[in-house]
Design an enzyme around this catalytic site. Sequence first.
Site, PDB file in Angstrom:
ATOM      1  N   ASP A 154      31.378  13.171  71.221  1.00 34.05           N
ATOM      2  CA  ASP A 154      32.692  12.555  71.008  1.00 34.05           C
ATOM      3  C   ASP A 154      33.194  13.062  69.659  1.00 34.05           C
ATOM      4  O   ASP A 154      32.432  13.650  68.874  1.00 34.05           O
ATOM      5  CB  ASP A 154      32.550  11.017  71.025  1.00 34.05           C
ATOM      6  N   CYS A 178      34.644  12.353  76.419  1.00 28.95           N
ATOM      7  CA  CYS A 178      35.703  11.452  76.905  1.00 28.95           C
ATOM      8  C   CYS A 178      37.096  12.020  76.659  1.00 28.95           C
ATOM      9  O   CYS A 178      38.044  11.597  77.300  1.00 28.95           O
ATOM     10  CB  CYS A 178      35.543  10.074  76.282  1.00 28.95           C
ATOM     11  N   ARG A 235      43.917  -2.103  74.207  1.00 31.19           N
ATOM     12  CA  ARG A 235      43.258  -1.106  73.343  1.00 31.19           C
ATOM     13  C   ARG A 235      43.584  -1.495  71.911  1.00 31.19           C
ATOM     14  O   ARG A 235      44.753  -1.535  71.518  1.00 31.19           O
ATOM     15  CB  ARG A 235      43.765   0.295  73.656  1.00 31.19           C
ATOM     16  N   ARG A 276      38.423   8.379  85.414  1.00 29.46           N
ATOM     17  CA  ARG A 276      38.951   7.165  84.774  1.00 29.46           C
ATOM     18  C   ARG A 276      39.769   6.392  85.810  1.00 29.46           C
ATOM     19  O   ARG A 276      39.668   5.172  85.918  1.00 29.46           O
ATOM     20  CB  ARG A 276      39.858   7.530  83.589  1.00 29.46           C
ATOM     21  N   HIS A 318      33.775   1.234  74.508  1.00 35.54           N
ATOM     22  CA  HIS A 318      34.741   1.887  75.415  1.00 35.54           C
ATOM     23  C   HIS A 318      34.162   1.833  76.841  1.00 35.54           C
ATOM     24  O   HIS A 318      33.823   2.850  77.437  1.00 35.54           O
ATOM     25  CB  HIS A 318      34.981   3.332  74.961  1.00 35.54           C
ATOM     26  N   GLN A 338      35.609   3.853  80.002  1.00 35.96           N
ATOM     27  CA  GLN A 338      35.299   5.288  79.932  1.00 35.96           C
ATOM     28  C   GLN A 338      33.873   5.536  80.446  1.00 35.96           C
ATOM     29  O   GLN A 338      33.624   6.494  81.176  1.00 35.96           O
ATOM     30  CB  GLN A 338      35.409   5.773  78.484  1.00 35.96           C
TER      31      GLN A 338
HETATM   32  N1  NVA Z   1      35.696   7.552  69.708  1.00 30.50           N
HETATM   33  C1  NVA Z   1      37.052   7.935  70.013  1.00 30.50           C
HETATM   34  C2  NVA Z   1      37.290   7.830  71.493  1.00 30.50           C
HETATM   35  C3  NVA Z   1      38.674   8.228  71.928  1.00 30.50           C
HETATM   36  C4  NVA Z   1      38.916   8.017  73.390  1.00 30.50           C
HETATM   37  C5  NVA Z   1      38.023   7.067  69.241  1.00 30.50           C
HETATM   38  O1  NVA Z   1      37.779   5.854  69.157  1.00 30.50           O
HETATM   39  O2  NVA Z   1      38.997   7.582  68.725  1.00 30.50           O
HETATM   40  N1   CP Z   2      39.163   9.024  76.710  1.00 33.55           N
HETATM   41  C1   CP Z   2      40.217   8.257  76.399  1.00 33.55           C
HETATM   42  O1   CP Z   2      40.123   7.031  76.281  1.00 33.55           O
HETATM   43  O2   CP Z   2      41.372   8.932  76.266  1.00 33.55           O
HETATM   44  P1   CP Z   2      42.752   8.373  75.702  1.00 33.55           P
HETATM   45  O3   CP Z   2      42.539   8.038  74.244  1.00 33.55           O
HETATM   46  O4   CP Z   2      43.726   9.476  75.905  1.00 33.55           O
HETATM   47  O5   CP Z   2      43.119   7.130  76.460  1.00 33.55           O
END
Ligand code: NVA
Ligand code: CP
Length: 321
Positions: A240, A280, A117, A308, A144, A147
């Site tokens: 989101d 998500c 990540r 997930r 992502h 997800q």
């Molecule tokens: N769009 C959000 C998704 C978090 C799972 C982010 O990147 O923070």
């Molecule tokens: N939806 C998601 O990716 O959650 P986290 O940021 O908690 O991993």
Amino acid sequence: MLEAIKLNENKLQFKGKDFLQLSDFSPEEILYLLDEAQELKAMQKQGKPHPYLSGKVLGMIFEKSSTRTRVSFEVGMLQLGGHAIFLSSRDIQLGRGESISDTAKVLSRYVDGLMIRTFGHESVEELAEHASIPVINGLTDLQHPTQVMADLLTILEHKGKLAGLKLCYIGDGNNNMAHSLMEGAVKVGMDISIASPPGYLPNGKITEKAIKAGKQYGSTVMITNDPVEAVKGADVIVTDVWTSMGQEEETEKRLKDFASYQVNKELCQYAKDDFIFLHCLPAHRGEEVTAEIIDGPHSVVFDEAENRLHAQKAILKLLLA
Ligand code: NVA
Ligand code: CP
């Protein structure tokens, strides 16, 4: 067997592959993964052991925070008979400037797969280029994909199908979820509409590619500034956060820019009566969605979060077993 597509297992090549973005996968591969996820979910619910990854180890590099991704990958590896190692970039040498390529080469000597990540999508591509083991994208600024596999599984479970449905995404179009949803939806025959404020439209290249794929697989892509237009007749509504990880300095401006893009009761009345709501998570009640919607009868966000685990176990099994 899912939908109308007949799966020819010989044509599906997962082993050793990376999982960086859904555009790399064919509709058959995505549907096969979902089928596998359903099987693994059933086994887990019935308490049947399924140690397909016995003795295998997944390294998990995190440069951003996570609750769901970290825990679901770790639990998933354990349930598959393997093990996961959490590697915070604060603690490994990558965070002190060791190159991605050296990190990839070294970790490839120890573990069987890597999940990462991070911020720039190019970092994941670089890691994959230099690793000799499969690399899974656990979120970048651009995509992502794991997800969205969970999202597709959730929609399938609640609607009994994917092809022919309309999915509507409201909010930040230039965002990892919007991009991966677009790539995933068109591959499984779902129409997708995205409503975003001016200046926050999805990435042009990803949109172009999705429109092209949609023509091939019988789905449409609509991008608009008008939330009502996008929501009309939707089977699935998704949103989101307005401020993604790494954009915190823009929070105040974004709160203003997105103010009329909230998923609330008034907007949802334009969707089908039996629409489902996905997010998500983490969510900000009162910003991108009202509590009434996310905690209401149309919301399936906790099934989505659970999925997930199941969707990722399918990915892990097919890539690493
Ligand atoms: N769009 C959000 C998704 C978090 C799972 C982010 O990147 O923070
Ligand atoms: N939806 C998601 O990716 O959650 P986290 O940021 O908690 O991993």
